[in-house]
Scaffold this motif. Sequence first.
Motif, PDB file in Angstrom:
ATOM      1  N   GLN A  40      44.830  21.205   0.783  1.00 13.44           N
ATOM      2  CA  GLN A  40      45.007  22.611   0.413  1.00 13.44           C
ATOM      3  C   GLN A  40      45.376  22.759  -1.057  1.00 13.44           C
ATOM      4  O   GLN A  40      44.914  23.678  -1.739  1.00 13.44           O
ATOM      5  N   ARG A  41      46.203  21.845  -1.561  1.00 15.82           N
ATOM      6  CA  ARG A  41      46.599  21.924  -2.980  1.00 15.82           C
ATOM      7  C   ARG A  41      45.397  21.702  -3.888  1.00 15.82           C
ATOM      8  O   ARG A  41      45.221  22.408  -4.889  1.00 15.82           O
ATOM      9  N   ILE A  42      44.578  20.708  -3.557  1.00 15.10           N
ATOM     10  CA  ILE A  42      43.424  20.423  -4.404  1.00 15.10           C
ATOM     11  C   ILE A  42      42.428  21.565  -4.337  1.00 15.10           C
ATOM     12  O   ILE A  42      41.863  21.988  -5.359  1.00 15.10           O
ATOM     13  N   ARG A  43      42.217  22.117  -3.160  1.00 14.69           N
ATOM     14  CA  ARG A  43      41.306  23.259  -3.040  1.00 14.69           C
ATOM     15  C   ARG A  43      41.846  24.473  -3.787  1.00 14.69           C
ATOM     16  O   ARG A  43      41.086  25.243  -4.369  1.00 14.69           O
ATOM     17  N   ALA A  44      43.170  24.651  -3.791  1.00 10.52           N
ATOM     18  CA  ALA A  44      43.763  25.775  -4.525  1.00 10.52           C
ATOM     19  C   ALA A  44      43.515  25.624  -6.020  1.00 10.52           C
ATOM     20  O   ALA A  44      43.201  26.605  -6.718  1.00 10.52           O
ATOM     21  N   LEU A  45      43.625  24.402  -6.527  1.00 13.18           N
ATOM     22  CA  LEU A  45      43.359  24.166  -7.946  1.00 13.18           C
ATOM     23  C   LEU A  45      41.875  24.386  -8.256  1.00 13.18           C
ATOM     24  O   LEU A  45      41.533  24.956  -9.302  1.00 13.18           O
ATOM     25  N   MET A  96      45.840  31.207 -18.459  1.00 14.09           N
ATOM     26  CA  MET A  96      45.855  30.614 -17.121  1.00 14.09           C
ATOM     27  C   MET A  96      46.837  29.452 -17.092  1.00 14.09           C
ATOM     28  O   MET A  96      46.802  28.568 -17.946  1.00 14.09           O
ATOM     29  N   ASP A  97      47.740  29.461 -16.098  1.00  8.72           N
ATOM     30  CA  ASP A  97      48.694  28.378 -15.926  1.00  8.72           C
ATOM     31  C   ASP A  97      48.163  27.380 -14.906  1.00  8.72           C
ATOM     32  O   ASP A  97      47.545  27.749 -13.901  1.00  8.72           O
ATOM     33  N   LEU A  98      48.410  26.115 -15.170  1.00 10.96           N
ATOM     34  CA  LEU A  98      48.034  25.051 -14.239  1.00 10.96           C
ATOM     35  C   LEU A  98      49.308  24.516 -13.600  1.00 10.96           C
ATOM     36  O   LEU A  98      50.081  23.813 -14.260  1.00 10.96           O
ATOM     37  N   PRO A  99      49.542  24.847 -12.344  1.00 10.93           N
ATOM     38  CA  PRO A  99      50.781  24.393 -11.692  1.00 10.93           C
ATOM     39  C   PRO A  99      50.904  22.879 -11.690  1.00 10.93           C
ATOM     40  O   PRO A  99      49.959  22.168 -11.350  1.00 10.93           O
ATOM     41  N   ARG A 100      52.104  22.384 -12.069  1.00 12.11           N
ATOM     42  CA  ARG A 100      52.307  20.947 -12.160  1.00 12.11           C
ATOM     43  C   ARG A 100      52.146  20.265 -10.811  1.00 12.11           C
ATOM     44  O   ARG A 100      51.656  19.136 -10.727  1.00 12.11           O
ATOM     45  N   ASP A 101      52.557  20.944  -9.723  1.00 12.98           N
ATOM     46  CA  ASP A 101      52.456  20.285  -8.419  1.00 12.98           C
ATOM     47  C   ASP A 101      51.007  20.072  -8.018  1.00 12.98           C
ATOM     48  O   ASP A 101      50.657  19.075  -7.369  1.00 12.98           O
ATOM     49  N   LEU A 102      50.117  20.976  -8.450  1.00 11.48           N
ATOM     50  CA  LEU A 102      48.703  20.816  -8.122  1.00 11.48           C
ATOM     51  C   LEU A 102      48.084  19.693  -8.954  1.00 11.48           C
ATOM     52  O   LEU A 102      47.280  18.891  -8.448  1.00 11.48           O
ATOM     53  N   LEU A 103      48.444  19.628 -10.235  1.00 10.29           N
ATOM     54  CA  LEU A 103      47.957  18.530 -11.066  1.00 10.29           C
ATOM     55  C   LEU A 103      48.474  17.185 -10.554  1.00 10.29           C
ATOM     56  O   LEU A 103      47.737  16.192 -10.516  1.00 10.29           O
ATOM     57  N   ARG A 104      49.739  17.162 -10.153  1.00 13.76           N
ATOM     58  CA  ARG A 104      50.325  15.928  -9.639  1.00 13.76           C
ATOM     59  C   ARG A 104      49.597  15.474  -8.377  1.00 13.76           C
ATOM     60  O   ARG A 104      49.376  14.270  -8.158  1.00 13.76           O
ATOM     61  N   THR A 105      49.176  16.420  -7.572  1.00 14.17           N
ATOM     62  CA  THR A 105      48.462  16.077  -6.341  1.00 14.17           C
ATOM     63  C   THR A 105      47.082  15.512  -6.647  1.00 14.17           C
ATOM     64  O   THR A 105      46.634  14.551  -6.013  1.00 14.17           O
ATOM     65  N   LEU A 106      46.401  16.074  -7.636  1.00 12.82           N
ATOM     66  CA  LEU A 106      45.099  15.561  -8.030  1.00 12.82           C
ATOM     67  C   LEU A 106      45.222  14.119  -8.514  1.00 12.82           C
ATOM     68  O   LEU A 106      44.425  13.250  -8.126  1.00 12.82           O
TER      69      LEU A 106
END
Length: 307
Positions: free
Chosen positions: A36-41, A1-11
Amino acid sequence: MDLPRDLLRTLVAAVDAGTLDGAAQALSLTPSAVSQRIRALERQLGRVLLARTRPVRPTPDGTMLLRLGRQLALLEHEALRALGADQGTATMRLGVNADSLASWFLPAVAAVAQRHDVVVELHREDQERTAALLEAGTVMGAVTAQREPVPGCVSSPIGAMRYVAAASRDFAARWLPEGGTAAELARAPYVDFDDSDVLQSRHLGARGVEGSPPRHLVSASAEFGHAIELGLGWGMLLPSQLATGAFVALDGDPIDVPLHWQRWNLASTLLDAITDAVVAAAAEAADIVATPAASRGPARPAPRPAS
């Protein structure tokens, strides 16, 4: 599983800002896009990562990703800077106890800031609780009383901070004319820094005092010493404070509080620099006594096994 950097950065941005609106402003996004980004993560991991309180707070699962996000950001910053890319100013978040901050820690921070393009965010907390800041991913390094490394960190002893029971001359003459016997201490007022400060209680116990003498709370380092100087009560002070001549030492042994420097277990130029500076400053501090373990050198990441 990959964790997108933009989603981590948003968190990380949401936790730092305390609100989704603040994170949106920091990332040049709309609040809806941040949500939306946080919910996607959260959907990707099947876990709730952020409690939508005011301020927003990471859940225990979110805390793990918060630390990962901060570590990746630091490594990315240093790698791109090494390649010649202009990455702006890095932020170093550090935890430190009040007495270290007031006496010897700031010169270490200043030395690093003079050599590197960094800004520093200091989190003041009792030395018994700074390790929790590392566990939460809030800071990347901390002065702490905890010897055992926090998971994902390395630990190095830096000596022990020494405290001596003291009072103003007038207070001692009135309340403690015999130097602070058990009977005198049982009725004399004393000063605590906050509810987690146990130094005065340790001195009372060592002197055989039972019961609860009158207690003042003064939760600021300079004001704590000033309160004792003004005669509110006695308290545990650093030797450098007694050197001013404004206080008299009471009977009883000094109390040494072992300190350790803990940092993320990362190969980082900035973390190495602050580690070297902290260890050097502690070794020169008048209020820190050396311990045998403190001569082992600064903490460093564990070397990678040869392939």
